[in-house]
Design a protein around this motif. Structure first.
Motif, PDB file in Angstrom:
ATOM      1  N   THR A 168     -25.953  19.213  54.646  1.00  0.00           N
ATOM      2  CA  THR A 168     -26.005  18.740  53.349  1.00  0.00           C
ATOM      3  C   THR A 168     -26.929  17.184  53.837  1.00  0.00           C
ATOM      4  N   ASP A 169     -26.829  16.571  54.782  1.00  0.00           N
ATOM      5  CA  ASP A 169     -27.837  15.568  55.051  1.00  0.00           C
ATOM      6  C   ASP A 169     -29.055  16.122  55.181  1.00  0.00           C
ATOM      7  N   GLU A 170     -29.454  17.471  55.740  1.00  0.00           N
ATOM      8  CA  GLU A 170     -30.773  17.694  55.847  1.00  0.00           C
ATOM      9  C   GLU A 170     -31.255  17.948  54.318  1.00  0.00           C
ATOM     10  N   ILE A 171     -30.403  18.653  53.392  1.00  0.00           N
ATOM     11  CA  ILE A 171     -30.759  18.835  52.218  1.00  0.00           C
ATOM     12  C   ILE A 171     -30.982  17.543  51.134  1.00  0.00           C
ATOM     13  N   LEU A 172     -30.271  16.561  51.655  1.00  0.00           N
ATOM     14  CA  LEU A 172     -30.656  15.051  50.895  1.00  0.00           C
ATOM     15  C   LEU A 172     -32.068  14.564  51.373  1.00  0.00           C
ATOM     16  N   ARG A 173     -32.074  14.546  52.680  1.00  0.00           N
ATOM     17  CA  ARG A 173     -33.437  14.322  53.346  1.00  0.00           C
ATOM     18  C   ARG A 173     -34.603  15.112  52.856  1.00  0.00           C
ATOM     19  N   ALA A 174     -34.546  16.387  52.643  1.00  0.00           N
ATOM     20  CA  ALA A 174     -35.608  17.218  52.131  1.00  0.00           C
ATOM     21  C   ALA A 174     -35.990  16.880  50.562  1.00  0.00           C
ATOM     22  N   ILE A 175     -34.895  16.531  49.688  1.00  0.00           N
ATOM     23  CA  ILE A 175     -34.825  16.181  48.524  1.00  0.00           C
ATOM     24  C   ILE A 175     -35.696  14.773  48.400  1.00  0.00           C
ATOM     25  N   GLY A 176     -35.517  14.005  49.140  1.00  0.00           N
ATOM     26  CA  GLY A 176     -36.249  12.646  49.240  1.00  0.00           C
ATOM     27  C   GLY A 176     -37.643  12.827  49.733  1.00  0.00           C
ATOM     28  N   GLY A 228     -35.006   7.162  35.264  1.00  0.00           N
ATOM     29  CA  GLY A 228     -34.401   5.852  34.820  1.00  0.00           C
ATOM     30  C   GLY A 228     -33.743   5.129  36.139  1.00  0.00           C
ATOM     31  N   LEU A 229     -33.990   5.486  37.254  1.00  0.00           N
ATOM     32  CA  LEU A 229     -33.289   5.176  38.414  1.00  0.00           C
ATOM     33  C   LEU A 229     -34.531   4.018  39.151  1.00  0.00           C
ATOM     34  N   GLY A 230     -34.194   2.997  39.539  1.00  0.00           N
ATOM     35  CA  GLY A 230     -35.080   2.004  40.480  1.00  0.00           C
ATOM     36  C   GLY A 230     -35.862   3.048  41.664  1.00  0.00           C
ATOM     37  N   ARG A 231     -37.024   2.664  41.984  1.00  0.00           N
ATOM     38  CA  ARG A 231     -37.777   3.167  42.989  1.00  0.00           C
ATOM     39  C   ARG A 231     -37.026   2.820  44.373  1.00  0.00           C
ATOM     40  N   GLU A 232     -36.721   1.578  44.437  1.00  0.00           N
ATOM     41  CA  GLU A 232     -36.159   1.110  45.829  1.00  0.00           C
ATOM     42  C   GLU A 232     -34.774   1.892  45.855  1.00  0.00           C
ATOM     43  N   SER A 233     -34.084   2.127  44.767  1.00  0.00           N
ATOM     44  CA  SER A 233     -32.835   2.686  44.850  1.00  0.00           C
ATOM     45  C   SER A 233     -32.983   3.957  45.199  1.00  0.00           C
ATOM     46  N   LEU A 234     -33.797   4.646  44.971  1.00  0.00           N
ATOM     47  CA  LEU A 234     -34.090   6.298  45.312  1.00  0.00           C
ATOM     48  C   LEU A 234     -34.509   6.332  46.685  1.00  0.00           C
ATOM     49  N   GLY A 261     -32.129   8.025  51.895  1.00  0.00           N
ATOM     50  CA  GLY A 261     -32.345   7.661  53.380  1.00  0.00           C
ATOM     51  C   GLY A 261     -31.208   7.905  54.016  1.00  0.00           C
ATOM     52  N   PRO A 262     -31.531   7.923  55.468  1.00  0.00           N
ATOM     53  CA  PRO A 262     -30.588   8.156  56.516  1.00  0.00           C
ATOM     54  C   PRO A 262     -29.197   7.665  56.345  1.00  0.00           C
ATOM     55  N   GLY A 263     -28.319   8.665  56.308  1.00  0.00           N
ATOM     56  CA  GLY A 263     -26.736   8.193  56.124  1.00  0.00           C
ATOM     57  C   GLY A 263     -26.351   7.907  54.646  1.00  0.00           C
ATOM     58  N   ALA A 264     -27.007   7.968  53.731  1.00  0.00           N
ATOM     59  CA  ALA A 264     -26.760   8.046  52.340  1.00  0.00           C
ATOM     60  C   ALA A 264     -25.917   8.863  51.944  1.00  0.00           C
ATOM     61  N   LYS A 265     -24.973   8.615  50.885  1.00  0.00           N
ATOM     62  CA  LYS A 265     -24.134   9.819  50.442  1.00  0.00           C
ATOM     63  C   LYS A 265     -24.253   9.454  48.902  1.00  0.00           C
ATOM     64  N   PRO A 266     -25.144  10.137  48.269  1.00  0.00           N
ATOM     65  CA  PRO A 266     -25.491   9.840  46.814  1.00  0.00           C
ATOM     66  C   PRO A 266     -24.375  10.849  46.179  1.00  0.00           C
ATOM     67  N   ARG A 267     -24.072  10.457  44.872  1.00  0.00           N
ATOM     68  CA  ARG A 267     -23.494  11.132  44.037  1.00  0.00           C
ATOM     69  C   ARG A 267     -24.247  12.403  43.728  1.00  0.00           C
ATOM     70  N   PHE A 268     -23.425  13.445  43.455  1.00  0.00           N
ATOM     71  CA  PHE A 268     -23.960  14.775  43.025  1.00  0.00           C
ATOM     72  C   PHE A 268     -24.978  14.557  41.563  1.00  0.00           C
ATOM     73  N   THR A 281     -26.567  12.157  40.811  1.00  0.00           N
ATOM     74  CA  THR A 281     -27.895  11.392  40.873  1.00  0.00           C
ATOM     75  C   THR A 281     -28.695  12.474  41.565  1.00  0.00           C
ATOM     76  N   ALA A 282     -28.407  13.255  42.585  1.00  0.00           N
ATOM     77  CA  ALA A 282     -29.038  14.171  43.267  1.00  0.00           C
ATOM     78  C   ALA A 282     -29.750  15.185  42.274  1.00  0.00           C
ATOM     79  N   LEU A 283     -28.862  15.718  41.454  1.00  0.00           N
ATOM     80  CA  LEU A 283     -29.373  16.683  40.470  1.00  0.00           C
ATOM     81  C   LEU A 283     -30.123  16.204  39.375  1.00  0.00           C
ATOM     82  N   LYS A 284     -30.165  14.812  38.932  1.00  0.00           N
ATOM     83  CA  LYS A 284     -31.128  14.198  38.192  1.00  0.00           C
ATOM     84  C   LYS A 284     -32.514  14.037  38.738  1.00  0.00           C
ATOM     85  N   VAL A 285     -32.530  13.990  40.289  1.00  0.00           N
ATOM     86  CA  VAL A 285     -33.943  13.996  40.910  1.00  0.00           C
ATOM     87  C   VAL A 285     -34.378  15.333  40.961  1.00  0.00           C
TER      88      VAL A 285
END
Length: 90
Positions: free
Chosen positions: A24-32, A48-54, A59-66, A68-72
């Protein structure tokens, strides 16, 4: 990593491998990484999300809502498809 993701084919191959590994962490890093390759400012505008927020979201250790990830993922022009696992002999 973002420099290597210079085509739709490279992005698809990379994300397919990461999804197959199932970390899961690697999947999120890959999306980033993919969002950075496509341009974080553009993804921020499309979602509609802020660049810094993205940057923090993926980023490392982040646990975004599903959602949010799907929107990206959708803003990146990526379709996630489900298929059954190969059946194992009994």
């Amino acid at each position: 990593m973002a420099d290597l993701l210079d085509s739709d084919e490279a992005i698809s191959e990379y994300l397919t491998q990461v999804l197959a590994d199932g970390d899961t962490d690697e999947i999120l890093r890959a999306i980033g990484h993919i969002a950075k390759a496509r341009g974080m400012a553009q993804i921020a505008q499309q979602t509609g999300l802020g660049r810094e927020s993205l940057y923090k979201t993926f980023g490392p250790g982040a646990k975004p809502r599903f959602d949010t990830a799907l929107k990206v993922i959708r803003a990146l022009g990526i379709d996630l498809l489900a298929q059954p696992h190969a059946l194992l002999p009994r």
